[in-house]
Design a protein around this motif. Structure first.
Motif, PDB file in Angstrom:
ATOM      1  N   PHE A 190       0.827  -1.196   0.000  1.00 55.69           N
ATOM      2  CA  PHE A 190       0.000   0.000   0.000  1.00 55.69           C
ATOM      3  C   PHE A 190       0.866   1.252   0.000  1.00 55.69           C
ATOM      4  N   ASP A 191       0.275   2.342  -0.419  1.00 58.05           N
ATOM      5  CA  ASP A 191       0.976   3.626  -0.500  1.00 58.05           C
ATOM      6  C   ASP A 191       0.987   4.272   0.878  1.00 58.05           C
ATOM      7  N   TRP A 192       2.124   4.217   1.542  1.00 57.27           N
ATOM      8  CA  TRP A 192       2.302   4.865   2.837  1.00 57.27           C
ATOM      9  C   TRP A 192       3.496   5.804   2.718  1.00 57.27           C
ATOM     10  N   GLY A 193       3.224   7.076   2.608  1.00 54.53           N
ATOM     11  CA  GLY A 193       4.304   8.032   2.397  1.00 54.53           C
ATOM     12  C   GLY A 193       4.974   7.805   1.051  1.00 54.53           C
ATOM     13  N   ARG A 194       4.207   7.543   0.021  1.00 55.83           N
ATOM     14  CA  ARG A 194       4.681   7.296  -1.355  1.00 55.83           C
ATOM     15  C   ARG A 194       5.482   5.991  -1.487  1.00 55.83           C
ATOM     16  N   SER A 195       5.327   5.063  -0.552  1.00 54.57           N
ATOM     17  CA  SER A 195       6.034   3.788  -0.677  1.00 54.57           C
ATOM     18  C   SER A 195       5.136   2.806  -1.430  1.00 54.57           C
ATOM     19  N   GLU A 196       5.678   2.170  -2.458  1.00 53.63           N
ATOM     20  CA  GLU A 196       4.914   1.217  -3.246  1.00 53.63           C
ATOM     21  C   GLU A 196       5.872   0.304  -4.000  1.00 53.63           C
ATOM     22  N   LEU A 197       5.397  -0.899  -4.305  1.00 50.82           N
ATOM     23  CA  LEU A 197       6.157  -1.842  -5.110  1.00 50.82           C
ATOM     24  C   LEU A 197       5.901  -1.495  -6.573  1.00 50.82           C
ATOM     25  N   ASN A 198       6.957  -1.104  -7.261  1.00 51.38           N
ATOM     26  CA  ASN A 198       6.793  -0.568  -8.604  1.00 51.38           C
ATOM     27  C   ASN A 198       7.692  -1.317  -9.587  1.00 51.38           C
ATOM     28  N   THR A 199       7.429  -1.152 -10.866  1.00 47.87           N
ATOM     29  CA  THR A 199       8.278  -1.700 -11.925  1.00 47.87           C
ATOM     30  C   THR A 199       8.791  -0.548 -12.775  1.00 47.87           C
ATOM     31  N   LEU A 200       9.837  -0.808 -13.554  1.00 52.09           N
ATOM     32  CA  LEU A 200      10.395   0.235 -14.399  1.00 52.09           C
ATOM     33  C   LEU A 200       9.367   0.711 -15.420  1.00 52.09           C
ATOM     34  N   ASP A 201       8.641  -0.241 -16.047  1.00 52.65           N
ATOM     35  CA  ASP A 201       7.638   0.141 -17.054  1.00 52.65           C
ATOM     36  C   ASP A 201       6.543   1.014 -16.440  1.00 52.65           C
ATOM     37  N   LYS A 202       6.096   0.612 -15.228  1.00 49.16           N
ATOM     38  CA  LYS A 202       5.037   1.392 -14.590  1.00 49.16           C
ATOM     39  C   LYS A 202       5.546   2.775 -14.207  1.00 49.16           C
ATOM     40  N   HIS A 203       6.788   2.828 -13.736  1.00 45.42           N
ATOM     41  CA  HIS A 203       7.351   4.118 -13.351  1.00 45.42           C
ATOM     42  C   HIS A 203       7.478   5.046 -14.559  1.00 45.42           C
ATOM     43  N   MET A 204       7.931   4.501 -15.689  1.00 44.60           N
ATOM     44  CA  MET A 204       8.110   5.318 -16.889  1.00 44.60           C
ATOM     45  C   MET A 204       6.791   5.775 -17.468  1.00 44.60           C
ATOM     46  N   SER A 205       5.700   5.071 -17.136  1.00 43.61           N
ATOM     47  CA  SER A 205       4.387   5.484 -17.651  1.00 43.61           C
ATOM     48  C   SER A 205       3.789   6.633 -16.848  1.00 43.61           C
ATOM     49  N   LEU A 206       4.399   6.941 -15.701  1.00 41.51           N
ATOM     50  CA  LEU A 206       3.904   8.051 -14.885  1.00 41.51           C
ATOM     51  C   LEU A 206       4.267   9.379 -15.530  1.00 41.51           C
ATOM     52  N   ASP A 251       5.813  13.222 -15.653  1.00 38.61           N
ATOM     53  CA  ASP A 251       7.085  13.745 -15.132  1.00 38.61           C
ATOM     54  C   ASP A 251       6.933  14.189 -13.681  1.00 38.61           C
ATOM     55  N   LYS A 252       5.792  14.796 -13.377  1.00 39.18           N
ATOM     56  CA  LYS A 252       5.558  15.254 -12.007  1.00 39.18           C
ATOM     57  C   LYS A 252       5.528  14.088 -11.034  1.00 39.18           C
ATOM     58  N   ASP A 253       4.826  13.015 -11.395  1.00 40.05           N
ATOM     59  CA  ASP A 253       4.741  11.857 -10.505  1.00 40.05           C
ATOM     60  C   ASP A 253       6.083  11.132 -10.401  1.00 40.05           C
ATOM     61  N   GLN A 254       6.832  11.067 -11.505  1.00 44.07           N
ATOM     62  CA  GLN A 254       8.162  10.452 -11.439  1.00 44.07           C
ATOM     63  C   GLN A 254       9.073  11.241 -10.488  1.00 44.07           C
ATOM     64  N   HIS A 255       9.018  12.547 -10.596  1.00 36.83           N
ATOM     65  CA  HIS A 255       9.819  13.391  -9.698  1.00 36.83           C
ATOM     66  C   HIS A 255       9.375  13.198  -8.258  1.00 36.83           C
ATOM     67  N   ASP A 256       8.076  13.084  -8.051  1.00 33.97           N
ATOM     68  CA  ASP A 256       7.523  12.886  -6.716  1.00 33.97           C
ATOM     69  C   ASP A 256       8.019  11.572  -6.123  1.00 33.97           C
ATOM     70  N   ARG A 257       7.963  10.480  -6.907  1.00 33.22           N
ATOM     71  CA  ARG A 257       8.436   9.171  -6.426  1.00 33.22           C
ATOM     72  C   ARG A 257       9.936   9.208  -6.142  1.00 33.22           C
ATOM     73  N   GLY A 258      10.693   9.880  -7.008  1.00 30.80           N
ATOM     74  CA  GLY A 258      12.141   9.973  -6.806  1.00 30.80           C
ATOM     75  C   GLY A 258      12.493  10.722  -5.534  1.00 30.80           C
ATOM     76  N   GLU A 259      11.731  11.784  -5.254  1.00 30.07           N
ATOM     77  CA  GLU A 259      12.004  12.576  -4.058  1.00 30.07           C
ATOM     78  C   GLU A 259      11.776  11.753  -2.794  1.00 30.07           C
ATOM     79  N   PHE A 260      10.661  11.032  -2.746  1.00 29.29           N
ATOM     80  CA  PHE A 260      10.372  10.242  -1.553  1.00 29.29           C
ATOM     81  C   PHE A 260      11.288   9.027  -1.440  1.00 29.29           C
ATOM     82  N   TRP A 261      11.762   8.514  -2.577  1.00 33.26           N
ATOM     83  CA  TRP A 261      12.738   7.420  -2.510  1.00 33.26           C
ATOM     84  C   TRP A 261      14.044   7.922  -1.880  1.00 33.26           C
ATOM     85  N   ARG A 262      14.437   9.149  -2.203  1.00 29.73           N
ATOM     86  CA  ARG A 262      15.643   9.710  -1.591  1.00 29.73           C
ATOM     87  C   ARG A 262      15.455   9.900  -0.086  1.00 29.73           C
TER      88      ARG A 262
END
Length: 224
Positions: free
Chosen positions: A7-23, A25-36
């Protein structure tokens, strides 16, 4: 079969490269920020764990001195300093000594009516079996304090809630080590009885932590 959902808890989720690339630019940046944030938190936690281990188990020579600090515990504000006692770390039979203020004067009970505030302690050395990673440990016996001044005057009480902080310092070739431990809080007491024992380990050999870190990742143990 087993169904696993992340589940999404503080932007944590099990993702794949294809799914990430389909997001977007704003959502990709958002996921990258929370991953950092997440990976930075893990790095900080690992560093703090290694630092705590190093300061507790990194002393291979001797702990030079020991300081007892008695304070009045406050849950909502900073603890109120009562007095301190600094001693050499050596075999010591049960000993009662005066607590000292920040000014260097003796701590006394309420307006001196109860005499000097004192701390009773003892120190023993316990050697560990041959082949242990630790040569042994100093055992600090915190027995009691007596004639402490009352600090809970704002609560209209005639008592304190004493807690003891024990800090040991050692000078190693790798730098100064400082290890801190806390006693339990004795609620509403001017003559607290602790009867607690704290241990200060001495390593059999220096550099065990650095060697383990270097084996995990090149440069990690040397700090380079």
């Amino acid at each position: 079969s087993t169904l696993v959902r992340i589940f999404d808890w503080g932007r944590s989720e099990l993702n794949t490269l294809d799914k990430h690339m389909s997001l977007s630019d704003k959502d990709q940046h958002d996921r990258g920020e929370f991953w950092r944030y997440y990976s930075g938190g893990i790095d900080r936690l690992a560093w703090e764990a290694a630092r705590a281990y190093h300061h507790r188990f990194g002393c291979a020579t001797r702990w030079s001195h020991l300081t007892f600090v008695i304070s009045d515990f406050d849950s909502m504000t900073e603890n109120d300093f009562i007095g301190r006692l600094t001693v050499a770390l050596e075999e010591t039979p049960p000993t009662t000594a005066d607590l000292i203020k920040q000014s260097g004067n003796q701590v006394v009970g309420d307006y001196g009516f109860r005499g000097s505030a004192t701390l009773t302690y003892s120190i023993t050395w316990r050697r560990y079996p041959q082949g242990s990673r630790l040569r042994g440990a100093w055992q600090i016996h915190l027995v009691r304090a007596q004639n402490l001044p009352r600090q809970d005057k704002m609560q209209l009480r005639t008592t304190s809630d004493p807690i003891c902080e024990i800090t040991a310092v050692s000078e190693e070739r790798s730098g100064m080590l400082c290890f801190r431990q806390l006693s339990s809080v004795k609620v509403r007491s001017l003559d607290p009885e602790w009867g607690e024992v704290f241990e200060l380990p001495v390593a059999a050999e220096a550099g065990n932590l650095e060697e383990a870190l270097e084996g995990a990742a090149a440069g990690l143990g040397s700090g380079s």
